[in-house]
Motif scaffolding. Sequence first.
Motif, short mmCIF file in Angstrom:
data_model
loop_
_atom_site.label_atom_id
_atom_site.label_comp_id
_atom_site.label_asym_id
_atom_site.label_seq_id
_atom_site.Cartn_x
_atom_site.Cartn_y
_atom_site.Cartn_z
N VAL A 72 0.82 -1.21 0.00
CA VAL A 72 0.00 0.00 0.00
C VAL A 72 0.86 1.25 0.00
CG1 VAL A 72 -1.73 1.32 1.27
CG2 VAL A 72 -1.90 -1.16 1.18
N GLN A 73 1.89 1.25 0.84
CA GLN A 73 2.76 2.42 0.91
C GLN A 73 3.41 2.74 -0.43
OE1 GLN A 73 2.70 -0.19 2.94
NE2 GLN A 73 3.04 0.38 5.10
N ASP A 74 3.81 1.70 -1.14
CA ASP A 74 4.43 1.90 -2.46
C ASP A 74 3.44 2.51 -3.44
OD1 ASP A 74 6.83 0.69 -1.58
OD2 ASP A 74 6.02 -1.30 -2.01
N LEU A 75 2.19 2.06 -3.40
CA LEU A 75 1.18 2.58 -4.31
C LEU A 75 0.86 4.04 -3.98
CD1 LEU A 75 -0.95 2.39 -6.52
CD2 LEU A 75 -2.48 1.27 -4.89
N LEU A 76 0.68 4.35 -2.71
CA LEU A 76 0.34 5.72 -2.33
C LEU A 76 1.47 6.69 -2.67
CD1 LEU A 76 -1.53 5.33 1.08
CD2 LEU A 76 -2.43 5.29 -1.24
N ALA A 77 2.69 6.20 -2.64
CA ALA A 77 3.83 7.06 -2.97
C ALA A 77 3.79 7.50 -4.43
CB ALA A 77 5.13 6.33 -2.68
N LYS A 78 3.06 6.76 -5.27
CA LYS A 78 2.97 7.08 -6.69
C LYS A 78 1.69 7.83 -7.05
CE LYS A 78 5.61 2.97 -8.08
NZ LYS A 78 5.59 1.71 -8.87
N ALA A 79 0.83 8.05 -6.05
CA ALA A 79 -0.51 8.57 -6.33
C ALA A 79 -0.69 10.00 -5.85
CB ALA A 79 -1.56 7.67 -5.70
N ASP A 80 -1.53 10.74 -6.58
CA ASP A 80 -1.95 12.08 -6.16
C ASP A 80 -3.21 12.02 -5.31
OD1 ASP A 80 -0.02 13.77 -7.71
OD2 ASP A 80 -0.96 12.71 -9.39
N ILE A 81 -3.98 10.97 -5.47
CA ILE A 81 -5.23 10.80 -4.74
C ILE A 81 -5.57 9.32 -4.71
CG2 ILE A 81 -6.64 11.14 -6.82
CD1 ILE A 81 -8.72 12.56 -5.04
N VAL A 82 -6.24 8.90 -3.63
CA VAL A 82 -6.64 7.51 -3.50
C VAL A 82 -8.16 7.43 -3.44
CG1 VAL A 82 -6.33 7.61 -0.99
CG2 VAL A 82 -6.45 5.39 -2.12
N LYS A 101 -0.53 10.18 6.06
CA LYS A 101 0.34 10.31 4.89
C LYS A 101 0.12 11.62 4.15
CE LYS A 101 2.61 6.46 5.15
NZ LYS A 101 4.08 6.46 5.33
N GLY A 102 -0.96 12.34 4.49
CA GLY A 102 -1.24 13.61 3.83
C GLY A 102 -1.65 13.48 2.39
N ILE A 103 -2.33 12.37 2.04
CA ILE A 103 -2.77 12.16 0.65
C ILE A 103 -4.28 12.40 0.55
CG2 ILE A 103 -3.14 9.67 0.98
CD1 ILE A 103 -2.17 9.31 -1.95
N LYS A 104 -4.71 13.01 -0.52
CA LYS A 104 -6.13 13.23 -0.76
C LYS A 104 -6.83 11.88 -0.93
CE LYS A 104 -5.56 17.72 -3.09
NZ LYS A 104 -6.50 18.58 -2.36
N PHE A 105 -8.09 11.81 -0.47
CA PHE A 105 -8.79 10.54 -0.59
C PHE A 105 -10.29 10.74 -0.77
CE2 PHE A 105 -8.72 11.50 3.95
CZ PHE A 105 -10.00 11.17 4.38
N ILE A 106 -10.89 9.72 -1.41
CA ILE A 106 -12.33 9.66 -1.63
C ILE A 106 -12.83 8.35 -1.04
CG2 ILE A 106 -14.16 9.46 -3.37
CD1 ILE A 106 -12.32 11.08 -5.25
N VAL A 107 -13.90 8.43 -0.24
CA VAL A 107 -14.55 7.22 0.26
C VAL A 107 -15.94 7.13 -0.35
CG1 VAL A 107 -13.23 7.14 2.40
CG2 VAL A 107 -15.38 8.42 2.33
N GLN A 108 -16.56 5.99 -0.19
CA GLN A 108 -17.87 5.75 -0.78
C GLN A 108 -18.97 5.92 0.26
OE1 GLN A 108 -18.28 5.20 -4.17
NE2 GLN A 108 -16.09 5.60 -4.28
N GLY A 109 -20.22 5.79 -0.17
CA GLY A 109 -21.37 6.14 0.63
C GLY A 109 -21.61 5.32 1.87
#
Length: 337
Positions: A72-82, A101-109
């Motif tokens: 997961v850490q490797d993936l988030l390091a490459k992403a602008d948003i999860v 981690k200070g990464i933007k994120f979207i969750v579902q309903g």
Amino acid sequence: MKNIAVIGYGVIGKRVADAVKVQDDMNLAGVCDVVSDWRIQNAVRKGYSIYAATPEAGNEMKAVGISVKGNVQDLLAKADIVVDCTPKKISTKNVEYYKQKGIKFIVQGGEKHETTGHSFSAENNYKSAINLNSTRVVSCNTTSILRTLTALKSAGLLDYARGTLLRRATDPWESHLGGIMNTMVPERDIPSHQGPDAQSVDPDLDVITAAVKVPETLSHMHYWNVKLKKHATKDEVLNAFKTSSRIKLIQYDQGLVSNNTIKEMFLDMGRPWGDMYEVALWEDMLKVVGDELFYAYVVDNQAIVIPETIDAIRALTGIETDGAKSISKTNESLGIN
């Protein structure tokens, strides 16, 4: 070009990943899950980069020949948003990690409004989501409520709304695991949670919902009784609904008499999985009596939030500040209208 990570490759996650792939301003950084069976193997066949949510999952993936790019850490390091598409008990834990981690994120309903402090529906509040750190794309039923009632409200027709929801018992691919047979289960509380959920996006909506769980899996069906602000014609109401590109007017008299026939139509249209991103609202069933409006529609619980999620990505990352342009771009990419 923004890099998007998808956590959870299930019913919603696989659809979000495919939708991201057809956007020209997004790149799918990878998908992350714990399974190593046919579900994630389909992602491998599509050429997606695979990440393991846990060390144990990584070992199981490698054991069946899946090339694992990292954790997961490797993936988030490459992403602008999860985009988190995991079940709610898992996503609740993940949210704390994203914040650390200070990464933007979207969750579902499935998550509560308080998880992000912002709930999203593209035609309602795109502007308020621009450059936020997080948002929650509201549920399939709430999305449909907001689309239809917002169309009426924007046309100056909506006073208040009362709806009854017939909810699918379980997801189609899990129907062998649970659900209900030969019965219906009413939700005890009125309003059911969808009405207050819609008000988390638009507090001014006067809406009350009741819900019943029914023994089917393909979709939900809604019946609405709306008090209009004035006497209106059927054409006025239909013109209001037509202002939303994500409401599809259908005809009962053309053989679209049930959720399965509607699903079949979208399969014939070539939609992946027969997905219906729109609210399918019966035009010839709709009735206006004085200042009262009655209508019904079908909601695809697996697909309706996918275009909303793509728009939410654009809003949070700021790659498009005009909601109408994002909606149009998403619609074109997914074959809506």
